[in-house]
Scaffold this motif. Sequence first.
Motif, mmCIF file in Angstrom:
data_model
loop_
_atom_site.group_PDB
_atom_site.id
_atom_site.type_symbol
_atom_site.label_atom_id
_atom_site.label_comp_id
_atom_site.label_asym_id
_atom_site.label_seq_id
_atom_site.Cartn_x
_atom_site.Cartn_y
_atom_site.Cartn_z
ATOM 1 N N ASP A 1 -5.153 3.040 0.554
ATOM 2 C CA ASP A 1 -6.159 2.156 1.638
ATOM 3 C C ASP A 1 -7.454 3.120 0.990
ATOM 4 O OD1 ASP A 1 -7.984 1.941 3.493
ATOM 5 O OD2 ASP A 1 -6.615 2.333 5.113
ATOM 6 N N GLN B 1 1.797 4.703 1.292
ATOM 7 C CA GLN B 1 1.425 5.834 2.519
ATOM 8 C C GLN B 1 1.665 7.206 1.749
ATOM 9 O OE1 GLN B 1 0.211 3.351 4.728
ATOM 10 N NE2 GLN B 1 0.488 4.957 5.788
ATOM 11 N N GLN C 1 -3.669 1.669 -4.947
ATOM 12 C CA GLN C 1 -2.478 1.306 -4.328
ATOM 13 C C GLN C 1 -2.728 2.109 -2.722
ATOM 14 O OE1 GLN C 1 1.624 1.918 -5.511
ATOM 15 N NE2 GLN C 1 0.771 2.294 -7.694
ATOM 16 N N ASN D 1 -10.087 3.661 2.533
ATOM 17 C CA ASN D 1 -10.492 4.503 3.645
ATOM 18 C C ASN D 1 -10.057 5.858 3.621
ATOM 19 O OD1 ASN D 1 -12.479 2.419 4.875
ATOM 20 N ND2 ASN D 1 -10.580 1.406 5.669
ATOM 21 N N LYS D 2 -8.872 5.959 2.930
ATOM 22 C CA LYS D 2 -8.105 7.230 2.952
ATOM 23 C C LYS D 2 -8.259 7.887 1.590
ATOM 24 C CE LYS D 2 -5.291 6.193 6.367
ATOM 25 N NZ LYS D 2 -5.486 7.058 7.744
ATOM 26 N N MET E 1 0.886 -1.170 0.045
ATOM 27 C CA MET E 1 -0.139 -0.078 -0.061
ATOM 28 C C MET E 1 0.849 1.279 -0.099
ATOM 29 S SD MET E 1 -2.989 -1.000 -0.131
ATOM 30 C CE MET E 1 -4.553 -0.286 0.412
#
Length: 304
Positions: free
Chosen positions: A120, A3, A118, A122-123, A1
């Motif tokens: 999340d 960041q 790539q 939820n982000k 993922m």
Amino acid sequence: MMQLNIVDETSPLKAVILGTAHSCGPTPSAEEAYDPKSLEHILAGTYPKEEDMVQEMDAFSKVFEKHGIKVYRPEILEDCNQIFARDIAFVIEDKLFHANILPDREREFTAIHEVLDQIDPNKIIRPPEEVHIEGGDVMPWNDYIFVGTYTGEDYPDYITARTNKEAVEYLKEMFPHKTVKAFELRKSNTDPKENALHLDCCFQPVGKDKAILHKNGFLVEEEYQWLVDYFGKENVFEITKDEMYEMFSNVFSISPEVVVSEKKFTRLNNWLRDQGFTVEEIPYSEIAKQEGLLRCSTMPLIRE
């Protein structure tokens, strides 16, 4: 993922989305213009050609590669202008916001799926429908989020007004630990020299404590003065109306020391060098005809 991490405009860049000029479609008609500068070039027959814009963006991409930055490009959509990646989304801290843009640009967002896949889910955040916001109006700067807006009652009359007061309130709710500082921008549908399309058309921080500013882009003199006081007069490069029209404030920082700029911005580039910056000069004057430049074409994902 992946960041995500963006808290300012100038920390060392690690990953970025750069738009694309491939298959950007025929010259729009005058009725289809979204801003007065594009309209001017459509009417004059000087609207930029695809091959010239592709070359300019390739030059930008090469600068990123030289500095070891991971560059993502959108999937190419047929006959779709995908140059201005900054309009469709923006990152603050570890969240990617999906801008509520003009409806016919919605597919530009899905074209960055290589990046979205790539992150999340939820982000990835879609603000409520009444929140109008574009990345060009949003500038995270450490404890602050600077936001360009227009809150006049005639907001709906301006196709050049892109971020509304609901957006300012929304950012305050999303980032209660930061100070959201809004700036009223001068808008014109017809005169490109009297129109600040986005905040980054009349203001941008560079380095750790300096800024490029255009006084007339701000409707409220006190708000402009706040920025001068915040950065310090000796740290501000004030641009003229003609320089704003040429998009002098829309450069792009790769790090606190390195700024990518248009090669014709002689006065600015000399000032930057005098301040100790490394200036990466590239040709970008064809893309500038659409009232967007280097910052508009990029969407930073990760800064150190």
